[in-house]
Scaffold this motif. Sequence first.
Motif, mmCIF file in Angstrom:
data_model
loop_
_atom_site.group_PDB
_atom_site.id
_atom_site.type_symbol
_atom_site.label_atom_id
_atom_site.label_comp_id
_atom_site.label_asym_id
_atom_site.label_seq_id
_atom_site.Cartn_x
_atom_site.Cartn_y
_atom_site.Cartn_z
ATOM 1 N N PRO A 1 7.227 -8.070 0.155
ATOM 2 C CA PRO A 1 7.384 -7.353 -1.117
ATOM 3 C C PRO A 1 6.289 -6.304 -1.284
ATOM 4 N N LEU A 2 6.679 -5.158 -1.800
ATOM 5 C CA LEU A 2 5.702 -4.091 -2.027
ATOM 6 C C LEU A 2 4.784 -4.479 -3.172
ATOM 7 N N SER A 3 3.510 -4.492 -2.862
ATOM 8 C CA SER A 3 2.498 -4.728 -3.894
ATOM 9 C C SER A 3 1.720 -3.428 -4.044
ATOM 10 N N ALA A 4 0.494 -3.507 -4.428
ATOM 11 C CA ALA A 4 -0.304 -2.290 -4.585
ATOM 12 C C ALA A 4 -0.419 -1.553 -3.250
ATOM 13 N N PHE A 5 -0.325 -0.240 -3.319
ATOM 14 C CA PHE A 5 -0.532 0.613 -2.151
ATOM 15 C C PHE A 5 -1.806 1.392 -2.416
ATOM 16 N N TYR A 6 -2.796 1.208 -1.558
ATOM 17 C CA TYR A 6 -4.087 1.876 -1.719
ATOM 18 C C TYR A 6 -4.174 3.024 -0.728
ATOM 19 N N LEU A 7 -4.385 4.219 -1.224
ATOM 20 C CA LEU A 7 -4.528 5.370 -0.342
ATOM 21 C C LEU A 7 -5.734 5.193 0.563
ATOM 22 N N ALA A 8 -5.550 5.532 1.815
ATOM 23 C CA ALA A 8 -6.664 5.531 2.756
ATOM 24 C C ALA A 8 -7.585 6.704 2.432
ATOM 25 N N GLU A 9 -8.750 6.664 2.985
ATOM 26 C CA GLU A 9 -9.734 7.716 2.775
ATOM 27 C C GLU A 9 -9.150 9.073 3.183
ATOM 28 N N GLU A 10 -9.652 10.123 2.576
ATOM 29 C CA GLU A 10 -9.108 11.480 2.778
ATOM 30 C C GLU A 10 -9.056 11.882 4.253
ATOM 31 N N SER B 1 -1.126 8.001 4.060
ATOM 32 C CA SER B 1 -1.631 6.841 4.778
ATOM 33 C C SER B 1 -2.370 5.941 3.811
ATOM 34 N N GLY B 2 -2.189 4.633 3.996
ATOM 35 C CA GLY B 2 -2.862 3.707 3.096
ATOM 36 C C GLY B 2 -2.804 2.280 3.586
ATOM 37 N N TYR B 3 -3.107 1.372 2.659
ATOM 38 C CA TYR B 3 -3.193 -0.045 2.962
ATOM 39 C C TYR B 3 -2.356 -0.815 1.943
ATOM 40 N N THR B 4 -1.618 -1.813 2.418
ATOM 41 C CA THR B 4 -0.831 -2.648 1.522
ATOM 42 C C THR B 4 -0.566 -3.992 2.171
ATOM 43 N N GLY B 5 -0.146 -4.945 1.363
ATOM 44 C CA GLY B 5 0.235 -6.255 1.866
ATOM 45 C C GLY B 5 -0.891 -7.271 1.904
ATOM 46 N N HIS C 1 -4.263 -6.752 4.604
ATOM 47 C CA HIS C 1 -3.587 -5.461 4.495
ATOM 48 C C HIS C 1 -3.126 -4.960 5.855
ATOM 49 N N ALA C 2 -2.070 -4.177 5.833
ATOM 50 C CA ALA C 2 -1.600 -3.457 7.011
ATOM 51 C C ALA C 2 -1.899 -1.984 6.804
ATOM 52 N N GLU C 3 -2.191 -1.283 7.898
ATOM 53 C CA GLU C 3 -2.213 0.177 7.837
ATOM 54 C C GLU C 3 -0.751 0.591 7.670
#
Length: 173
Positions: free
Chosen positions: A129-138, A29-33, A51-53
Amino acid sequence: MQQFVLAGGCFWCLDAAYRPLRGVISVESGYTGGTVADPSYELVCTGETGHAEAVRVTFDDEVLPVDVVLDAFFTMHDPTQLNRQGADVGTQYRSAMFPADDAQRELFEQARTRAQEWWDDEIVTTMEPLSAFYLAEEHHQDFFRKNPFQGYCLAVAVPKAQKVRQRFASYAT
């Protein structure tokens, strides 16, 4: 091995629906866009980051066909709702696909076209377009397994996961 980044409402639901499919290696799970580097859940929830979830699904395409992964995406959420899924409202809950390259874009567009046949209203799923994908908190990772009796999971995630399990029973574990 393939990896897709997809957004269709709360990432807990997508995670819960994808994990039981045979061939899925991981769901993150993460955030992108969006435009904010390394955002937090709280910041994304404001709707001001862009960002979107989302989930990053890694799967073995020799076990789980690409079309099944993408058709499951259009089964587990309502892609005709603009910037929302049910009571979850805001751009962070948009229906979006994030292709990593032209080949993925073509696969995603084919899936979106195929899925339109299942929905009466127009699909509003964006192709970004896929940019950075940031992992959501644990605590957001594998949330459903960790919190199976949490109210949101029971009311929202379970029905979505059941729809996928029924439609793709031959791929369910």
